[in-house]
Design an enzyme around this catalytic site. Structure first.
Site, PDB file in Angstrom:
ATOM      1  N   SER A   1       0.908  -1.197   0.091  1.00 56.26           N
ATOM      2  CA  SER A   1       0.050   0.019  -0.150  1.00 56.26           C
ATOM      3  C   SER A   1       0.772   1.322   0.028  1.00 56.26           C
ATOM      4  O   SER A   1       1.884   1.154   0.438  1.00 56.26           O
ATOM      5  CB  SER A   1      -0.873   0.048   1.364  1.00 56.26           C
ATOM      6  OG  SER A   1      -1.416   1.300   1.422  1.00 56.26           O
TER       7      SER A   1
ATOM      8  N   TYR B   1      -0.261  -0.063  10.708  1.00 58.10           N
ATOM      9  CA  TYR B   1      -0.668  -0.700   9.276  1.00 58.10           C
ATOM     10  C   TYR B   1       0.635  -0.215   8.471  1.00 58.10           C
ATOM     11  O   TYR B   1       0.932  -0.993   7.684  1.00 58.10           O
ATOM     12  CB  TYR B   1      -1.787   0.162   8.949  1.00 58.10           C
ATOM     13  CG  TYR B   1      -2.329  -0.028   7.652  1.00 58.10           C
ATOM     14  CD1 TYR B   1      -2.704  -1.213   7.080  1.00 58.10           C
ATOM     15  CD2 TYR B   1      -2.214   0.947   6.561  1.00 58.10           C
ATOM     16  CE1 TYR B   1      -3.035  -1.635   5.704  1.00 58.10           C
ATOM     17  CE2 TYR B   1      -2.561   0.603   5.161  1.00 58.10           C
ATOM     18  CZ  TYR B   1      -3.035  -0.514   4.842  1.00 58.10           C
ATOM     19  OH  TYR B   1      -3.436  -0.803   3.647  1.00 58.10           O
TER      20      TYR B   1
END
Length: 313
Positions: free
Chosen positions: A158, A183
């Site tokens: 990501s 994350y």
């Protein structure tokens, strides 16, 4: 992979291409794929496209009943139980596939969690690092006997990696938790995993940024925060630049199947092409930061991951 190779190839596809688009002319009959998280969001869109191209697909799932309902009607799809945050579950799942002696031509590490409340799994591991990275690390290494010389492994990373490299001194956020940084670290880890798997272990691997997509991945992000972040308007309409799940699945499917990538690997892809170097901090623009493709960091992370999981040696 070298930093100099991290540039667009001119694939002919782009941000609006779908998983079906990138598979036009590609026949996957007789091929076997595994897609973690393949029963919702972009994972489900990817599985649907692979099946339409002729592949048989294994979908590991923590919620088996939910997965089977979501995948009902798709031929050639098998669902087996797997919790990536539990190494015993990883062992049981992989032992089942190893016992069947099948081959795997494509592995897409798609499952993940985002910005969840502080959660500890296993021996106190931070949940993002454990689930998004360590679970996939152990799974792929256990399944390596099923790979052929042509097998490709795709890690769904990501642009969230922009926010953090690997926190070598506090991998598990023992000194204060931040869900977004947790994350981000796990997404950097996903990218570094592909670098070492390809360049040192010798398994063809890529990491991909799927783009910004509203899927169940955001279930821990309150709606008001998503509106405040500019991801959607008050009616729930995604912001300009956001992709559909079918578009979000496209880059992973392209990386797993494109003939244009024969002989390449260890690279980070975006919008169905190799990504450019990130020159700014706009995650919607994307690109890749150097800490996500650094071979020395990749080797260091591999060593730590081997110590923690007992796999990859």
């Amino acid at each position: 992979m070298t930093w100099e190779q991290q540039h667009k190839l001119g694939s002919g596809f782009g941000a609006h291409s779908t998983a079906r688009d990138v598979l036009v002319g590609i026949v996957l009959s007789g091929k076997s794929a595994l897609v973690t998280g393949g029963y919702s969001g972009l994972g489900l869109a990817g599985v649907q496209a692979l099946v339409e191209a002729g592949a048989r697909v294994v979908v590991p799932a923590r919620r088996v009943d939910v997965a089977r309902e979501a995948l009902a009607g798709l031929t050639g799809v098998e669902v087996f139980e797997l919790d990536l945050g539990d190494l015993e579950s990883v062992r049981e799942f992989s032992d089942h596939l190893l016992g069947e002696g099948r081959t795997l031509d494509i592995v897409i590490n798609n499952a993940g969690i985002m910005a969840c409340p502080e959660t500890r799994v296993g021996p106190g591991w931070e949940a993002h690092f454990a689930t998004n990275h360590l679970g996939h690390f152990a799974l792929v290494n256990r399944l390596r006997p099923l790979f052929t010389e042509e097998t490709r492994v795709v890690s769904v990373a990501s642009s969230g990696h922009f926010l953090s490299g690997i926190r070598w001194d506090d991998l598990h956020f023992n000194d204060g938790y931040d869900g977004w940084l947790a994350y981000a670290q796990s997404k950097t880890a996903n990218a570094l995993f592909a670098v070492h798997l390809n360049d040192v272990v010798g398994v063809r691997a890529f990491a991909v940024h799927p783009g910004s997509i509203l899927t169940p991945l955001q279930r821990h992000v309150p709606r008001e925060e998503q509106i405040a972040q500019g991801w959607m308007d008050e009616n729930g309409t995604p912001a300009e630049g956001f992709k559909t799940p079918e578009q979000g699945a496209a880059t992973a499917i392209w990386a797993a199947t494109s003939p244009l990538l024969d002989g390449l690997g260890g690279l980070y892809a975006q919008d169905c092409d190799i990504a450019e170097h990130a020159t700014g901090d706009d995650m919607l623009v994307g690109g890749v930061k150097p800490w996500a493709v650094d071979p020395e960091d990749a080797a260091r992370l591999w060593g730590i991951s081997t110590e923690l999981t007992g796999q990859g040696a």
